[in-house]
Design a protein around this motif. Structure first.
Motif, PDB file in Angstrom:
ATOM      1  N   ARG A  27      39.315  35.060  32.831  1.00  0.00           N
ATOM      2  CA  ARG A  27      40.650  35.426  32.852  1.00  0.00           C
ATOM      3  C   ARG A  27      41.632  34.769  32.394  1.00  0.00           C
ATOM      4  O   ARG A  27      42.131  35.571  32.418  1.00  0.00           O
ATOM      5  CB  ARG A  27      40.969  35.315  34.568  1.00  0.00           C
ATOM      6  N   HIS A  28      41.504  33.817  31.256  1.00  0.00           N
ATOM      7  CA  HIS A  28      42.419  33.758  30.855  1.00  0.00           C
ATOM      8  C   HIS A  28      42.237  32.642  29.500  1.00  0.00           C
ATOM      9  O   HIS A  28      41.015  32.527  29.290  1.00  0.00           O
ATOM     10  CB  HIS A  28      42.921  31.790  31.269  1.00  0.00           C
ATOM     11  N   ARG A  81      45.875  45.571  42.234  1.00  0.00           N
ATOM     12  CA  ARG A  81      46.058  44.212  42.537  1.00  0.00           C
ATOM     13  C   ARG A  81      46.786  44.264  43.297  1.00  0.00           C
ATOM     14  O   ARG A  81      47.286  43.487  45.004  1.00  0.00           O
ATOM     15  CB  ARG A  81      46.308  43.347  41.103  1.00  0.00           C
ATOM     16  N   LYS A  99      45.224  34.592  38.969  1.00  0.00           N
ATOM     17  CA  LYS A  99      44.985  35.116  37.584  1.00  0.00           C
ATOM     18  C   LYS A  99      43.506  36.557  37.690  1.00  0.00           C
ATOM     19  O   LYS A  99      42.356  36.131  37.950  1.00  0.00           O
ATOM     20  CB  LYS A  99      44.551  34.365  36.043  1.00  0.00           C
ATOM     21  N   GLY A 102      42.878  39.532  32.307  1.00  0.00           N
ATOM     22  CA  GLY A 102      43.247  39.741  30.984  1.00  0.00           C
ATOM     23  C   GLY A 102      44.112  40.576  30.699  1.00  0.00           C
ATOM     24  O   GLY A 102      43.701  40.057  29.031  1.00  0.00           O
TER      25      GLY A 102
END
Length: 225
Positions: A27-28, A81, A99, A102
């Motif tokens: 996700r990062h 979300r 998180k 992305g």
């Protein structure tokens, strides 16, 4: 074409198993990056090499290169979300702290779409839709492993209203969106799956997943939402 009878060395076998264990749903991502065309071609080849029931190959992959379309897709994910958090009750705030996508910073954004049924019967007469889903999932797993071998992170995002993607991607009748894939270089890979590290959920024990001769051979558990 690789040798179909090739025997893999011990080191190669260990590398394959390491690849599976080190795959992560990322996700990062490192912003401002690109993925070279040759790498994209290898990722596409991994999708094409996946098993497919009846050789139906139901998955379609739409590469999102239009900035406005990417922004609209990101807004769809933002909206879902919040809807997901609303139904999680006391865990809603914990969920919002995660998180979960992305889309805005990843180098490549690919939309996964299940194509309209092409009438393939072989292997799926009684489970037509389910075998299409299985074939699509196998293709994504190939892609996930290939991306990790390229030292690229990949995250599968399923937080969206399917009808929003039908509209934004101008999908034909019978097509079904399955996910948005974020593919990109990363600063580092998670040492363990993110949901484990954050305490959201832990994996089931092997005894829950493997049994013999019927359902009664499995042990039950209830991991929660």
């Amino acid at each position: 074409m690789p040798d179909p009878d090739r025997r893999f060395t011990d080191a190669e076998r260990e590398a394959v198993h390491a690849l599976m264990q080190l795959r992560r749903d990322m996700r990062h991502f490192r912003p401002g990056c690109t993925v070279a065309p040759a790498v994209i071609a290898r990722l596409q080849a991994a999708v094409l090499a996946a098993p497919s029931v009846g050789l139906m190959q139901p998955l379609r992959v739409l590469r999102i290169t239009d900035a406005a379309l990417r922004a609209a897709l990101a807004q769809c994910v933002d909206a879902e979300r919040l809807r997901t958090a609303a139904v999680l009750g006391p865990r809603g705030d914990d969920f919002l702290a995660l998180k979960v996508e992305g889309l805005r910073e990843c180098a490549e954004l690919w939309a996964l779409v299940l194509a309209p049924d092409d009438g393939t019967v072989f292997g799926r007469r009684t489970l037509a839709r389910e075998m299409a889903w299985c074939s699509a999932g196998a293709a994504v797993e190939n892609l996930w492993l290939a991306a990790r071998a390229e030292h690229l992170g990949l995250g599968w995002v399923s937080l969206f209203d399917p009808q929003d993607l039908v509209r934004l991607l101008n999908l034909p009748d019978g097509a079904q969106p399955l996910g948005l894939l974020c593919i990109s270089p990363v600063d580092h890979f998670y040492p363990a799956p993110m949901l484990m590290r954050t305490g959201w959920r832990q994996p089931r024990a092997p005894r829950v997943l493997f049994g013999e001769n019927g359902w009664s051979g499995l042990q039950d558990d209830a991991p929660g939402p």
